[in-house]
Write an enzyme that holds these catalytic residues in place. Structure first.
Site, mmCIF file in Angstrom:
data_model
loop_
_atom_site.group_PDB
_atom_site.id
_atom_site.type_symbol
_atom_site.label_atom_id
_atom_site.label_comp_id
_atom_site.label_asym_id
_atom_site.label_seq_id
_atom_site.Cartn_x
_atom_site.Cartn_y
_atom_site.Cartn_z
ATOM 1 C CG ASP A 1 -2.096 0.925 1.080
ATOM 2 O OD1 ASP A 1 -2.416 1.318 -0.059
ATOM 3 O OD2 ASP A 1 -2.701 1.291 2.112
ATOM 4 C CG LEU B 1 9.269 -16.692 -3.800
ATOM 5 C CD1 LEU B 1 9.598 -16.306 -2.371
ATOM 6 C CD2 LEU B 1 9.199 -15.432 -4.648
ATOM 7 C CG HIS C 1 -0.455 2.148 -9.285
ATOM 8 N ND1 HIS C 1 -0.635 1.777 -7.965
ATOM 9 C CD2 HIS C 1 -1.570 2.864 -9.615
ATOM 10 C CE1 HIS C 1 -1.793 2.257 -7.527
ATOM 11 N NE2 HIS C 1 -2.381 2.928 -8.505
HETATM 12 C C1 IPE Z 1 -5.402 -2.650 -0.185
HETATM 13 O O1 IPE Z 1 -5.113 -1.311 -0.306
HETATM 14 C C2 IPE Z 1 -5.391 -3.319 -1.528
HETATM 15 C C3 IPE Z 1 -4.104 -3.415 -2.170
HETATM 16 C C4 IPE Z 1 -2.959 -3.043 -1.679
HETATM 17 C C5 IPE Z 1 -4.120 -4.010 -3.479
HETATM 18 P P1 IPE Z 1 -6.266 -0.203 -0.434
HETATM 19 O O2 IPE Z 1 -5.561 1.084 -0.567
HETATM 20 O O3 IPE Z 1 -7.218 -0.583 -1.494
HETATM 21 O O4 IPE Z 1 -6.991 -0.333 0.972
HETATM 22 P P2 IPE Z 1 -7.929 0.699 1.728
HETATM 23 O O5 IPE Z 1 -8.933 1.197 0.715
HETATM 24 O O6 IPE Z 1 -7.058 1.805 2.212
HETATM 25 O O7 IPE Z 1 -8.525 -0.076 2.850
HETATM 26 C C1 IPE Z 2 -1.740 0.289 -3.271
HETATM 27 O O1 IPE Z 2 -1.485 1.650 -3.281
HETATM 28 C C2 IPE Z 2 -1.919 -0.280 -4.643
HETATM 29 C C3 IPE Z 2 -3.296 -0.649 -4.970
HETATM 30 C C4 IPE Z 2 -4.310 -0.600 -4.161
HETATM 31 C C5 IPE Z 2 -3.520 -1.132 -6.315
HETATM 32 P P1 IPE Z 2 -2.639 2.736 -3.263
HETATM 33 O O2 IPE Z 2 -2.991 3.068 -4.675
HETATM 34 O O3 IPE Z 2 -3.781 2.282 -2.431
HETATM 35 O O4 IPE Z 2 -1.897 3.946 -2.595
HETATM 36 P P2 IPE Z 2 -2.485 4.945 -1.498
HETATM 37 O O5 IPE Z 2 -2.966 4.110 -0.349
HETATM 38 O O6 IPE Z 2 -3.593 5.702 -2.158
HETATM 39 O O7 IPE Z 2 -1.316 5.790 -1.155
HETATM 40 MG MG MG Z 3 -4.159 2.459 -0.415
#
Ligand code: IPE
Ligand code: IPE
Ligand code: MG
Length: 236
Positions: free
Chosen positions: A12, A123, A29
């Site tokens: 995240d 892995l 990303h």
């Molecule tokens: C969780 O992150 C999903 C992934 C890392 C793929 P999110 O950014 O979607 O989670 P929330 O919305 O903060 O709970």
């Molecule tokens: C996690 O990073 C990746 C996915 C959920 C695909 P985020 O896109 O949720 O990044 P933040 O949480 O908004 O910083």
């Molecule tokens: Mg996020």
């Protein structure tokens, strides 16, 4: 030493990382994909057997169409650049989640990688892609109900239920790392994380590196895993 066969990561913080740099979320990303590549190779070198990464949740469809379609193009970018290296490192690719909603072109690229790496014995790099823990449990319950109705199954218990989960062939998750500070599961591996150790760190996923993984593992190694039992060596 706690065993570390299966490491799961909620990757995240890509969006926040990009914002801090004045870049579009997609740049976060993209950087996240490069980080995943190096962490996969490093985790393999540490002897970890399985690395499950949360790449896209069943709730992530709520994001803008642009962001979703960019994320759906990432497997192509990842495998086009790194499949050779994954092969050289004996890494096997797997996926868990609902394949149905994933665009067919994305699924084709993922299936190619699964097929190419299927005999590798190092892995397992397991992508949770369009994955939701509740969805997984409901599917498992439905599949069991069908087998029961067909007379194929009579008894349901914790062990036999695991056979209906996407993770049926994988070891128990030992450690869950969540980058980007949030202290929640966001629908990740709800059944499987029952006795996993959690490490939540402030580092945003695009800034994650081998040294940060070492620190997380060190913290994990200092944990006393009880599994509901009592530590007989302690007097209190
Ligand atoms: C969780 O992150 C999903 C992934 C890392 C793929 P999110 O950014 O979607 O989670 P929330 O919305 O903060 O709970
Ligand atoms: C996690 O990073 C990746 C996915 C959920 C695909 P985020 O896109 O949720 O990044 P933040 O949480 O908004 O910083
Ligand atoms: Mg996020």
């Amino acid at each position: 030493m706690n065993t570390l066969n299966h490491l799961a990561i909620i990757m995240d913080g890509n969006g926040r990382w990009a914002k801090l740099k004045g870049l579009p979320r997609t740049a976060g990303h993209y950087k996240g994909v490069e980080v995943l590549r190096s962490i996969t190779i490093y985790a393999n070198s540490l002897g970890i057997k399985c690395l499950t990464v949360y790449a896209f949740s069943t709730e992530n469809w709520k994001r803008s169409e642009d962001e979703v379609s960019y994320i759906m193009s990432l497997p192509k970018i990842f495998f086009a650049s790194y499949i050779k290296e994954l092969m050289e490192n004996n890494v096997r690719v797997m996926i868990i989640g609902d394949r149905e909603k994933i665009p067919s072109e994305t699924m084709r690229v993922i299936d190619d990688a699964i097929e190419t790496t299927k005999n590798n014995t190092g892995l397992i790099l397991n992508f949770a892609f369009n994955y939701g823990g509740r969805d997984e449990i409901v599917r498992a319950a439905k599949a069991y109900a069908k087998d029961y109705a067909d007379g194929k199954k009579t008894d349901l218990n914790e062990e036999s239920f695991k056979e209906y989960l996407y993770t049926r062939d994988l070891p128990e998750v030992d450690l869950l790392i969540r980058t980007g500070s949030e202290m929640r599961l966001s629908n990740f591996l709800l059944y499987q994380l029952a006795y996993s150790e959690f490490v939540v760190i402030d580092t945003l996923w695009p800034d994650f590196n081998n040294g940060v993984l070492d620190q997380c593992i060190e913290e994990y190694q200092n944990r006393k895993r009880n599994f509901g039992g009592r530590d007989e060596t302690k007097s209190h």
